[in-house]
Design an enzyme around this catalytic site. Structure first.
Site, short mmCIF file in Angstrom:
data_model
loop_
_atom_site.label_atom_id
_atom_site.label_comp_id
_atom_site.label_asym_id
_atom_site.label_seq_id
_atom_site.Cartn_x
_atom_site.Cartn_y
_atom_site.Cartn_z
N TRP A 362 0.83 -1.22 -0.11
CA TRP A 362 -0.05 -0.06 -0.07
C TRP A 362 0.78 1.23 -0.02
O TRP A 362 0.39 2.41 -0.27
CB TRP A 362 -0.92 -0.09 1.19
CG TRP A 362 -0.24 -0.11 2.46
CD1 TRP A 362 0.98 -0.54 3.04
CD2 TRP A 362 -0.57 1.13 3.52
NE1 TRP A 362 1.04 -0.14 4.48
CE2 TRP A 362 0.47 0.85 4.43
CE3 TRP A 362 -1.64 2.19 3.74
CZ2 TRP A 362 0.41 1.83 5.69
CZ3 TRP A 362 -1.66 2.76 4.94
CH2 TRP A 362 -0.57 2.54 5.90
N ASP A 363 2.23 0.99 0.23
CA ASP A 363 3.05 2.26 0.17
C ASP A 363 2.78 3.11 -0.97
O ASP A 363 2.96 4.28 -0.90
CB ASP A 363 4.53 1.63 0.13
CG ASP A 363 4.77 0.73 1.50
OD1 ASP A 363 4.20 0.11 1.78
OD2 ASP A 363 6.14 0.91 2.05
N GLU A 489 0.61 -2.58 12.35
CA GLU A 489 0.83 -4.07 12.13
C GLU A 489 1.14 -4.79 13.82
O GLU A 489 1.49 -5.56 13.86
CB GLU A 489 2.20 -4.27 11.41
CG GLU A 489 1.62 -3.99 9.87
CD GLU A 489 2.85 -4.12 8.92
OE1 GLU A 489 4.12 -4.32 9.39
OE2 GLU A 489 2.62 -4.23 7.71
N LYS A 593 2.96 -0.18 16.26
CA LYS A 593 4.21 0.21 15.15
C LYS A 593 4.15 1.33 14.76
O LYS A 593 5.32 1.93 14.28
CB LYS A 593 4.24 -0.98 14.48
CG LYS A 593 5.37 -1.21 13.56
CD LYS A 593 5.33 -2.52 12.76
CE LYS A 593 6.66 -2.71 11.94
NZ LYS A 593 6.46 -3.76 10.84
N GLN A 594 3.14 1.74 14.38
CA GLN A 594 2.92 3.12 13.38
C GLN A 594 1.40 3.55 13.22
O GLN A 594 0.68 3.15 13.72
CB GLN A 594 3.09 2.43 11.76
CG GLN A 594 1.91 1.60 11.09
CD GLN A 594 2.43 0.60 10.18
OE1 GLN A 594 3.05 -0.51 10.53
NE2 GLN A 594 2.75 1.16 9.07
#
Lengths: 792, 792
Positions: A362-363, A489, A593-594
């Protein structure tokens, strides 16, 4: 971490003085050249020493088995792995029979420069052989933006002090030995010598072609080289080949001060359908065209291409040369990863390394495309058309999962799902809404109706169908999406992940709207009014969990009731957490994580009040450890939006140095394209406050205390717009195109060509800076005393 | 499915008339003999034809790699797999040079009988060779309950019609070829020839020993055989060995009507520490002891052992001979799996096949032990002492997962976690509370204080510590357990799974109580009053989700808001669902593989009102597809409790025929011990309504319409108790032991020896039978017209 102080803060170059073998692999990624079709890591011309050799063709992969201790229905059995193809960068030099190898003899000077405007990698070396013969070696390498199949190297050797006998072996080498990519012997086996030789031919005076195919994926490639040799004295040129090696040998003698110059033209091609002969001829033709253009011609075309790009993509950051340089490096690398990809993916690491097996995630849509859409929209369209071309595979995948529409893969090269861990792969359905969002952003910025009819509409429709079948109305009439994984994640299989639900909501609404505006095309896709209405229903009824006691949005159902991770007890060497704690433990606690909910606030800002944004940001900031390179930029953008400018600047510097400083200790495997995109996003969406909603573009610029002035340009609906921000005011200039309505901190105004507007920036109230988890504060990589700025 | 009608409904035997090669592998599982230490599948004496050859030693395993497409911290790298060891069952017969092989020549008669009171497998064959020579072959096989290391076979050949030259090769064969157990070539490789030869020796007149070890797990085993030969005429006996084969050859001539008889004694031993010489001597000694006892002696010991067992474990089911036979078969097989396991596991398939790699799961404690505790409590204690012996490994595992106490493995042979899919392995933490529950049940039934001091207390303490560290108090003071997987494997990583939370609550309370009663021992384990208090706190504050709108308990947080599986659209051939749908889809919908909340209502009945049980049962029944063999018995027990007697009876018959009818189409890989236990549970806990809470045993018996009379015996605190139930009344008899307080349908009474009590059974109100998912009704395997009863 790259701790040496040898990259200088040149505004348009990445310049390395000296050579540190400890970080050779990292610099190979940073000095990689690519046009989105061919990628050459910055390996030394002479091949050794080498960190990781790398020559890549976008989309050229081999299959690798995906093993499971316990299998399950729908698990992909094999993955796709980008492979290192025939290496054409090699120019081995012998000086009086001694191989030019900087590990021997004496290195008097070594400099490499990646020139962001020339689009070249230059190298200057002065070396003395163990026997005492001194030579100057210089090379300039390019991968052409204008001739997609072509790369070229200009290589010069000069004898210094005494006459030297010089032999240059210019090579094409297939199946270079690599370190085993994994511990799994079967995988290593599949990827050890991935190329099966089909044809090798040499034609004097220096033209060689090699043709290979892959055993598993059935793809075929050809690589060819041709040479121009200029020598002051008698020179011998001979060519020879074997199945995996093509070699052109140039032999001459140089008097002191004399130079041998070799221009090496390289051509690459691959296909899943074309014959050996067709491919061989294709690269021969590309070589001929390159020779016709000539070295100087290629150099000129390259600069012209980049001049046009930089004119659109200008970015200036006064007050922090490191960030300015990093921002330009980032834009350059994003262009390199995408410019000529032409309906191939933009992998997470571009074509700079084999990290993540060369997969796209998806980046591409969520992080890279927003940059390209406003700086090189034609390139952005190619990526979306690539996604569109994989729709048949995505439809099949949806069927296999029991769903309607299309389910795009979490990671892939050619469209098939390659994730071997479904809770963080298949279950991350948000990628489908991310693709749809990119279609919307692209359309808002370009109004490219041809794209909409040919690709965009179908992408919106098929993803809307997916969401409609994935969610359900509960007994109270709310539309719920259960058991999916959001961006973060360190969580998985959540119910009603806010990011996912908001993005799906946008996807469903947008698809219904698009169907209304493209009735005939929608009919051709089998969409009737009832179906579109069912999308609008689902969007309207979408359940967005909220914790009224805390006044914040939980990342997903029940998230705020989970135990908070024990950050106090976590040692610095236990990051990234996923290498030191089981997923079991990470998933069940509050630790990110993000950015997840924070990313939702960036991409669906319309769904939150400003106060909600402030409270949510303050809630998640102390829980987010940024073990993903995707996170800092998003946190920075939201920090800027909620007025935490100082924090935004800290995240800007962390993001800027992620690869140039190797902050995640894995730049050797390739650059982090999404993080590079984040530098631009932090400047433009963060400091510039740029947002585009329903076609209305606006800015809410604020320069953080560390910067003096920020200027950037964006393309929008056929216009070129320039924004300059200082601490007190913003200047808007429409450099081309018809007048445009804009927002400045929520205030609407109209901008016309030749009448720039200067508007005051409202002051910020003082506020408390939120904290991060212990030891996970933004990296303090503030400018050093001498202008050098890398962490030490 | 076993559809032939050749198993007769003999009350104490499983008798097979004829031989159907289609179901040979299934009958090998059903006719397996074992004492819990040695397991011999019911392979034919002559070795071929064979479904799956199988000779097992409990705890003797080899390591196999566990591969992952994407690895993760804490994933086990290798698993343990039960291996097929040296086969001593082989007695190959040649008749006038033609091998006795029932696939050739003419089979005039073939009968096999598993005798549940004798503990033997008998076989009678009359066969005519292709050349026309007729012979009768009969064999009787046993695995001794009294001599743990010993098995024996009595083998007879009689010439019929004409004289025959007869050669019998009695063999020990190591590394028999097996079909590859998986598609993974590395796993197949590791398990193909698992035994490395160390020693082979023959000593005339018929004694042979083979010693082998495993390469990966480093275990050593020895197998030996000795023979008694009785022949009417001259007989030659010779022995020979090679590393993987030991052979004793017996040659003679038989006149018509004459018989050759060979008694083959087998001895097995294995060790992880003992030397080659020690093991070799150990099996030699076992052989000598067996010879000393002699065949008749072994037969007598075997029957005496079983007479004692059946005296305690009597079960009579009037009105349905199939169920009666199945219940006795089930008890016999449970005894076989456990009797002499002696601090080894009770694998899910006993020692009847290599299904699930021979692993033990929670099946042992939750399903098998409740039966053994009331019929053979000494054996139950061995299993719990085995768990106790693995505490060091379980503590290590807890540390690796960042937890306190001990984390027992989801699947194992020797104690290490062997699950390669953590969402349904590591995350199924309930196994720890299941082990603790078995300790409680055992203690309530036996008051075995020595066990409590030596093993039980530590098991309770270490599992309580685990729960205390796994859960947390939320901001409202409730104790929550997040991210775990309950019994139902079509859900995973839930928050506050009711089964798990209730079992953990019991675990925490029981540990605190046990600490109070064993202060000194608790101190030795480092438990102080504060720690015990923290367990009581957690137990008291345990959060049990409830859906007030529906009036039912959700399986876990939010479960009742999930989409309901589309049963209407699911075809019969799509079951079991996990082979046809991704876990992703199963996990996110309301569909149960097996009882979860319903099992909580059986094991923690005190936590629910009768009305809640009725509503919950009615809610989950239409959602449960019974793709697990563990489910029908639990559903049946609760059906009986809530008054659904007809449904309980249907589940009883389904459970009874699971293996005898091969209803799950995988009996070939071994019997389903937990489902076999379910037959007893359905009769005793279901129809008998037996429950034991806080040391108070009680019954609420009701005979379902299909049965006439049910009688069973249980052992309880040194007593033998018999319960007989007919449609109107229940008769309680204390056959031995001091007077006992009992409950009958909630009414307390005291029972003394020699004064049986007959009590009336309260009538049931009429009620509506709940439905099951379409096509997943209990299998209607009602008795057929001629007493045969297998599904057709």
């Amino acid at each position: 971490m790259i701790t040496h102080e040898c990259f200088t803060s040149d505004p348009w170059c990445i310049r390395e003085c000296g050579l540190d073998l400890e970080v050779l692999a990292q610099t190979e990624s940073i000095f990689a050249l690519s046009n989105g079709h061919i990628g050459l890591r910055g390996n030394l011309d002479e091949g050794e020493p080498v960190g990781i050799p790398g020559t890549y063709l976008n989309g050229f992969y081999e299959l690798r088995p995906l093993p499971y201790a316990e299998g399950g229905y729908g698990y992909p059995e094999s993955g796709q792995a980008l492979i290192n193809v025939t290496n054409g960068k090699l120019l081995r030099l012998l000086v009086d029979d001694e191989p030019f190898d900087i590990r021997y003899g004496t290195l008097h000077n070594h400099e490499r420069v990646l020139d962001l405007r020339a689009g070249t990698l230059q190298r200057e070396v002065e070396w003395e052989s163990p026997a005492g013969q001194r030579v100057k070696v210089s090379s300039t390498r390019l991968v052409s933006f204008t001739q997609r199949a072509v790369a070229a190297i200009s290589f010069e050797v000069e004898a210094v002090g005494a006459a030297a006998r010089v032999v240059v072996q210019s090579e094409l080498v297939a199946n270079e030995p690599l370190a085993a990519p994994t511990g799994d012997p079967r995988v290593a086996e599949a990827l050890r010598s991935p190329l099966v030789a089909e044809d090798d031919a040499a034609r004097d005076p220096g033209r060689v072609v090699l043709v290979h195919h892959t055993a598993g994926s059935g793809l075929r490639m050809a690589a060819a080289m041709d040479h121009l040799v200029e020598a002051p004295q008698k020179v011998d040129v001979s060519a020879e080949t074997s199945p995996d090696i093509g070699r052109v040998t140039v032999t001459t003698v140089l008097a002191p001060g004399e130079r041998l110059r070799i221009v090496k033209f390289l051509a690459y091609g691959w296909s899943g359908v074309r014959s050996r002969q067709a491919l061989r001829d294709q690269v021969a033709a590309a070589l001929t065209a390159a020779s016709y253009t000539g070295w100087e011609g290629l150099i000129e075309e390259q600069r012209a291409y980049l001049d046009a790009f930089w004119d659109d993509a200008l970015i200036e950051v006064e007050g922090d040369p490191t960030v300015e340089q990093a921002a330009r490096f980032a834009l350059f690398q994003m262009l390199q990863a995408s410019a000529r990809a032409e309906r191939r993916a933009i992998p997470a690491k571009g074509l700079t390394g084999q990290g993540y097996d060369g997969h796209a995630f998806w980046d591409s849509e969520t992080f890279v495309l927003p940059v390209l859409i406003y700086t090189a929209p034609e390139v952005a369209a190619h990526e979306l058309r690539w996604r569109h071309s994989t729709l048949p595979i995505a439809r099949q995948r949806a069927r296999a999962l029991g769903l309607a529409g299309a389910a795009f893969p979490w990671r892939t090269i050619a469209g098939a799902e390659c994730s071997g861990y479904w809770p963080a792969g298949t279950a991350a359905f948000h990628i489908n809404a991310d693709i749809a969002a990119a279609v919307l952003w692209y359309m808002e910025a370009t109004e490219d109706e041809a794209f909409m009819r040919e690709a965009g509409l179908e992408l919106l429709v098929e993803t809307a169908r997916l969401w409609r079948s994935l969610g359900h109305h509960d007994r109270t009439g709310q539309f719920r999406i259960s058991g999916v994984t959001g961006p973060d994640e360190y969580s998985a299989l959540q119910n009603n992940n806010v990011y996912t639900n908001l993005m799906a909501q946008q996807n469903l609404s947008a698809a219904a709207d698009a169907v209304q505006h493209h009735e005939a095309e929608a009919q051709a896709l089998g969409v009737d009014q009832e179906e579109a209405a069912s999308w609008r229903d689902a969007a309207r009824d979408m359940f967005i969990p909220y914790d009224p006691e805390l006044g914040v949005h939980p990342q997903a159902d029940g998230y705020t009731t989970l135990e908070v991770w024990d950050f106090e007890a976590t040692r610095p060497d236990q990051y990234p957490l996923f290498l030191h704690f089981p997923y079991f433990d990470l998933y069940r606690k509050q630790v990110l994580k993000q950015a997840d909910l924070v990313l939702a606030m960036q991409l669906r800002g319309d769904a939150f009040t400003f106060e909600e944004k402030q409270r949510n940001f303050a809630y998640y900031e102390p829980l987010t450890v940024r073990d993903s390179s995707l996170s800092a930029a998003t946190q920075g953008v939201l920090a800027a939006e909620v007025g935490q400018l100082d924090l935004a600047y800290d995240y800007l510097r962390e993001t800027a140095l992620l690869d140039l400083g190797d902050l995640h200790d894995n730049t050797r495997n390739g650059l982090h394209l999404a993080a590079l995109a984040g530098v631009w996003s932090l400047l433009v969406a963060g400091c510039g406050g740029m947002r585009c909603q329903q076609g209305q573009i606006g800015f809410a610029p604020r320069v953080p205390p560390g910067l003096v002035r920020l200027a950037f340009r964006v393309r929008f609906r056929g216009r070129q717009l320039q924004v300059e921000v200082t601490s007190g005011e913003a200047r808007y200039e429409l450099r081309s195109g018809p007048p445009l309505d804009l927002l400045h901190h929520g205030q609407r105004f109209t901008l016309s060509e030749r009448t720039p507007m200067v508007l005051a920036i409202p002051p910020l109230p003082p506020m408390v800076r939120p904290s991060q988890p212990k030891g996970r504060e933004p990296l303090h990589v503030r400018p050093g005393p001498e202008g050098t700025s890398y962490p030490s």
